[in-house]
Design an enzyme around this catalytic site. Structure first.
Site, PDB file in Angstrom:
ATOM      1  N   SER A 136      10.771  10.225 -23.081  1.00  0.00           N
ATOM      2  CA  SER A 136      11.367   9.967 -21.962  1.00  0.00           C
ATOM      3  C   SER A 136      11.468   8.493 -21.827  1.00  0.00           C
ATOM      4  O   SER A 136      10.576   7.381 -22.170  1.00  0.00           O
ATOM      5  CB  SER A 136      10.599  10.212 -20.530  1.00  0.00           C
ATOM      6  OG  SER A 136      11.543  10.144 -19.497  1.00  0.00           O
ATOM      7  N   GLU A 137      12.815   7.835 -21.414  1.00  0.00           N
ATOM      8  CA  GLU A 137      13.136   6.360 -21.573  1.00  0.00           C
ATOM      9  C   GLU A 137      12.358   5.611 -20.784  1.00  0.00           C
ATOM     10  O   GLU A 137      12.177   4.290 -21.053  1.00  0.00           O
ATOM     11  CB  GLU A 137      14.711   6.271 -21.146  1.00  0.00           C
ATOM     12  CG  GLU A 137      14.835   6.733 -19.931  1.00  0.00           C
ATOM     13  CD  GLU A 137      16.439   6.695 -19.687  1.00  0.00           C
ATOM     14  OE1 GLU A 137      17.230   6.817 -20.228  1.00  0.00           O
ATOM     15  OE2 GLU A 137      16.735   6.641 -18.222  1.00  0.00           O
ATOM     16  N   ASN A 138      11.672   6.094 -19.605  1.00  0.00           N
ATOM     17  CA  ASN A 138      10.851   5.409 -18.841  1.00  0.00           C
ATOM     18  C   ASN A 138       9.426   5.192 -19.362  1.00  0.00           C
ATOM     19  O   ASN A 138       8.315   4.972 -18.470  1.00  0.00           O
ATOM     20  CB  ASN A 138      10.891   5.809 -17.345  1.00  0.00           C
ATOM     21  CG  ASN A 138      10.618   7.117 -17.567  1.00  0.00           C
ATOM     22  OD1 ASN A 138      10.865   8.001 -18.105  1.00  0.00           O
ATOM     23  ND2 ASN A 138       9.858   7.624 -16.229  1.00  0.00           N
ATOM     24  N   GLN A 193      20.356   0.455 -20.537  1.00  0.00           N
ATOM     25  CA  GLN A 193      18.936   0.104 -20.262  1.00  0.00           C
ATOM     26  C   GLN A 193      18.033  -0.383 -21.257  1.00  0.00           C
ATOM     27  O   GLN A 193      17.138  -1.331 -21.012  1.00  0.00           O
ATOM     28  CB  GLN A 193      18.272   1.452 -19.873  1.00  0.00           C
ATOM     29  CG  GLN A 193      17.146   1.623 -18.987  1.00  0.00           C
ATOM     30  CD  GLN A 193      16.832   3.004 -18.666  1.00  0.00           C
ATOM     31  OE1 GLN A 193      15.500   3.309 -18.552  1.00  0.00           O
ATOM     32  NE2 GLN A 193      17.796   3.697 -18.163  1.00  0.00           N
TER      33      GLN A 193
END
Lengths: 228, 234
Positions: free
Chosen positions: B60-62, A104
């Site tokens: 959080s990765e988002n 990602q």
């Protein structure tokens, strides 16, 4: 002449999408996905598409609908399998869709590199794994890094929260995710927003995506959403 | 924590922790002041059971710093979800940012700790958690390789054995690696185990479990820490 990137509807927003295009689609899970624009691409009938998105859609609408239509031949993403990703799972199991799996952070950085005119970068991510197979590995200061190349698209479909007619954007909460880097990395950046405000009304200190990265904006008052 | 001890003692003489209890045990051990990423699966549950009296900032990765616990149903916001795509809240002082910045924090060595799930962990700290190689179950790497490469420490939260009863803590991962040699501590439904230069060291076990029984469910040989204790759920 005033710059005005606001277009009247979804059809005008996605006009020009064609067979064989590579399309970036913003969103992480169900947050920040430009579902109305995706359905615009579906309605436009383009085929043989390559999709670049973090996930591969869930349920039966949005990205899942586009994949289910059979018009996507290739997807570049980090995490295709999710609860409800049945339409992708079936096509993948049947060998009907090519998958390029990208970590990602590498995915978002490859977009940033494309948008920023950087020809490639070395990352420690993926060293010693199958996802680094066939890639150049180079040692810096005693640590190995993998060479990754920029990732660009013909069209980026982005969901943002607010825009003006120049295409300045702000986002809402974690719906920002990939939007700003995708907007940089495509030849044509198309944005759906929930609000359009007069030029000069957005606080310049808080604009997230500056207007230069945006080509078209369509106002979607109540964007499509559904349970997953 | 609320929820109390699992009651599924069966006839084996010990009770396994629930997924939330595994997350709770790991959360209790996070040092005060840490910046910590929670990965998909059991780790994201930790946001709901963070220890009181410590200030820990969850990433959080988002694109979120300052993740708070899940909201009441009426307060759910479709624009505010975590890596597992579950609804979350934002703590005072929290922030939102673009994905490439979220991963600059990860890859750039700014995170003190990441909690990740696992398919397999090897005795040397190798981690496998992105593909089973089975075409019916598409692979998903997400942010795992970035976190494994960039966070200062990796703790794994997982069931001790697979649904078929096979060990998930193995001599050598048979599944493709996420990263070699990165795991420092393993929290399972049965034990807390440190990955050290001298092999695996059991720090805690659930009440009623013996080292011999735990060893039967674990491939690499286990040593018991001198100061080991029962893994009791408060």
């Amino acid at each position: 002449m005033p710059i005005d990137k606001i277009v009247p509807d979804v059809a005008a927003a996605v006009a020009g999408v064609k067979d064989g295009d590579t399309i970036m689609i913003s969103g992480f899970g169900f947050a920040g996905v430009p579902n109305d624009l995706i359905h615009g691409v579906l309605d436009a009938g383009a085929r043989d598409l390559t999709i670049i998105s973090n996930n591969a859609g869930t349920g039966t609408e949005g990205l899942a609908a586009l994949i289910g239509s059979g018009r996507v031949t290739r997807i570049i993403c980090s995490y295709p399998r999710s609860k409800g990703s049945d339409l992708f799972d079936a096509r993948y199991a049947a060998g009907e869709i090519d998958l390029e799996l990208v970590p990602q952070g590498t995915l978002s950085e490859r977009m940033r590199a494309a948008g920023a005119g950087v020809a490639g970068f070395y990352t420690p991510t993926g060293v010693g794994t199958d996802l680094a197979d066939g890639k150049e590995v180079r040692r810096f200061d005693g640590r190995d890094y993998v060479l990754e190349l920029p990732l660009r698209a013909d069209i980026a479909l982005v969901q943002a929260y607010r825009a003006d007619r120049w295409g300045n954007l702000t986002y809402r909460k974690a719906a920002r995710n990939f939007g700003p880097v995708m907007a940089m990395a495509a030849d044509l950046t198309v944005v759906q927003v929930r609000e359009v405000v007069p030029l000069g009304e957005m606080d310049p200190e808080t604009i997230v995506t500056p207007s230069i990265f945006v080509d078209r904006v369509v106002h979607i008052d109540n964007d499509r959403e559904w349970d997953i | 924590m609320s929820g109390a001890v699992s009651t599924s003692t069966e006839d084996v003489g010990f009770a396994k922790l629930s997924r939330l209890q595994i997350a709770w045990r790991a959360a209790e051990m996070i040092p005060d002041g840490s910046f910590v990423n929670l990965g998909i699966g059991i780790p994201t549950l930790a946001a709901n059971v963070m220890p009181e009296g410590k200030e820990i900032v969850l990433h959080s990765e988002n694109g979120i710093l300052g993740v708070g616990p899940g909201p009441a149903e009426a307060d759910r916001d479709r624009d505010l979800i975590n890596a597992s795509k579950d609804y979350v809240t934002l703590q005072p002082g929290g922030s939102f940012f673009v994905h490439s910045d979220a991963f600059a924090m990860i890859r750039g060595g700014h995170l003190d700790l990441a909690l990740l799930g696992a398919f397999q962990v090897a005795g040397n700290g190798d981690l496998a958690n992105w593909t089973t190689g089975d075409r019916r179950f598409p692979p998903g790497v997400g942010g795992a390789m970035d976190l494994a490469a960039g966070a200062k420490a990796i703790w794994v939260l997982t069931d001790h054995v697979t649904k078929k009863g096979e060990p998930k803590i193995v001599e050598k991962c048979s599944l493709p690696l996420t990263a070699p040699g990165v795991v420092k501590r393993i929290f399972t439904d049965l034990a807390v185990i440190d990955v050290t230069g001298n092999g695996l060291v059991v720090r805690e076990m659930v009440p009623g479990l013996t080292l011999e029984r735990l060893q039967e469910m674990t491939e690499p040989s286990l040593a018991l820490a001198d100061d080991w204790k029962e893994l009791s759920v408060a």
